[in-house]
Scaffold this active site. Structure first.
Site, PDB file in Angstrom:
ATOM      1  N   PRO A   2       4.862   0.448  -0.533  1.00  0.00           N
ATOM      2  CG  PRO A   2       3.024   1.769  -0.989  1.00  0.00           C
ATOM      3  CD  PRO A   2       3.586   0.417  -1.224  1.00  0.00           C
ATOM      4  CD  GLU A   3       7.742  -2.461   4.634  1.00  0.00           C
ATOM      5  OE1 GLU A   3       7.631  -2.366   5.862  1.00  0.00           O
ATOM      6  OE2 GLU A   3       8.321  -3.398   4.081  1.00  0.00           O
TER       7      GLU A   3
END
Length: 271
Positions: A2-3
């Site tokens: 997850p960015e």
DNA sequence: CGCCAGGCCTGCACGC
DNA sequence: TGCGTGCAGGCCTGGC
């Protein structure tokens, strides 16, 4: 992993199910995340009404009546809306059920994530207090990037991943944004001209925005408890493509390590 | 089996 | 001495 775009997509997917709802119950199956989930959190949360969901850097903030639940997904975390009947799987560590039956379920195999409770203004929380500007806000542009990098000898790739300069730029998007800005990841940050800083700031905004837009299209799947929709697995220009031909000029993409992380760039397009 | 990936905090070493 | 900066370690599991 997850960015920022994934966290923002998650926030948007969760919001309609959680905002304005009362918390009915909380189940903690494994409190050993990056920082242990505090004892008694289930009791603290139960009965509270949820306000808005917001985001700061890659932290998801679930504002409640008497404080804020701060959630970080680490490297392998995800949040989904499921029902009470959805079978529990191995890495499902945390459930938050609201009235009406929707359950926000945290899954995190590597347990680099975090679930924290803050009764103060969340912006003052130790983890959030010293963060730099949001990349998509007006507080971040070519000029702020230029000023923040003066005197810095570190490579520009390291600099844009420094949360004191700009938050939310993870390894994938750092590589991709540098490609779009046509800047080599190895250039000393302090040597970038105003013009090149402007191009890079613009590229960071565009890259993150495009990823959020792409994520938006998979929101439907997100809500459907399937969860595994990885829009961020979309094809990249340079990330994870060392040795492969540049999609623009055909030159071999180069790989190197910077700050113990993989960098990839096109030696022809990026200078 | 061993290594690597990754976010990001923490602690240490360094130079001015 | 203190500060800004740079660097490495550590947390984890799945996949190669």
């Amino acid at each position: 992993m997850p960015e920022l775009p994934e966290v923002e997509t998650t926030r948007r997917g969760l919001a309609p199910h959680l905002e304005g709802r009362r918390i009915e119950s909380v189940v903690i199956r494994n409190r050993a995340l990056r920082w242990p989930i505090r004892r008694g959190l289930a009791e603290i949360l139960s009965g509270q009404c949820i306000g808005v969901l917001s985001r700061r850097a890659k932290y998801l903030l679930i504002h409640c009546e008497r404080g804020t639940l701060i959630v970080h997904l680490g490297m392998s975390g995800s949040l989904r809306i499921v029902t009470g009947e959805t079978p529990i799987q191995k890495h499902d560590h945390f459930d938050l059920q609201v009235e009406g039956g929707a359950v926000m379920r945290l899954t995190d195999p590597r347990r680099f994530g975090a679930v924290l409770w803050s009764t103060d203004e969340p912006a003052q929380h130790k983890l959030l207090a010293n963060l730099g500007p949001e990349p998509l806000s007006d507080q971040f542009d070519g000029e702020t990037l230029y000023r923040a990098t003066r005197g810095r000898k570190a490579a520009i790739k390291i600099a844009i991943m420094d949360a004191g300069i700009v938050v939310g730029v993870g390894n994938i998007y750092a590589n991709e944004a540098l490609f779009h800005a046509r800047i080599s990841p190895r250039v000393a940050a302090g040597k970038l001209s105003r013009e090149r800083c402007a191009r890079l700031a613009r590229a960071i905004k565009d890259t993150l925005s495009a990823a959020i837009s792409a994520g938006g299209s998979s929101l439907r799947d997100f809500v459907r408890a399937d969860g595994s929709q990885g829009h961020f697995q979309h094809q990249t220009w340079v990330y994870n493509r060392a040795g492969e031909p540049c999609r623009i000029c055909g030159a071999r993409i180069r790989g190197l390590r910077q700050g113990q992380r993989a960098s990839c760039y096109c030696p022809t397009c990026q200078r």
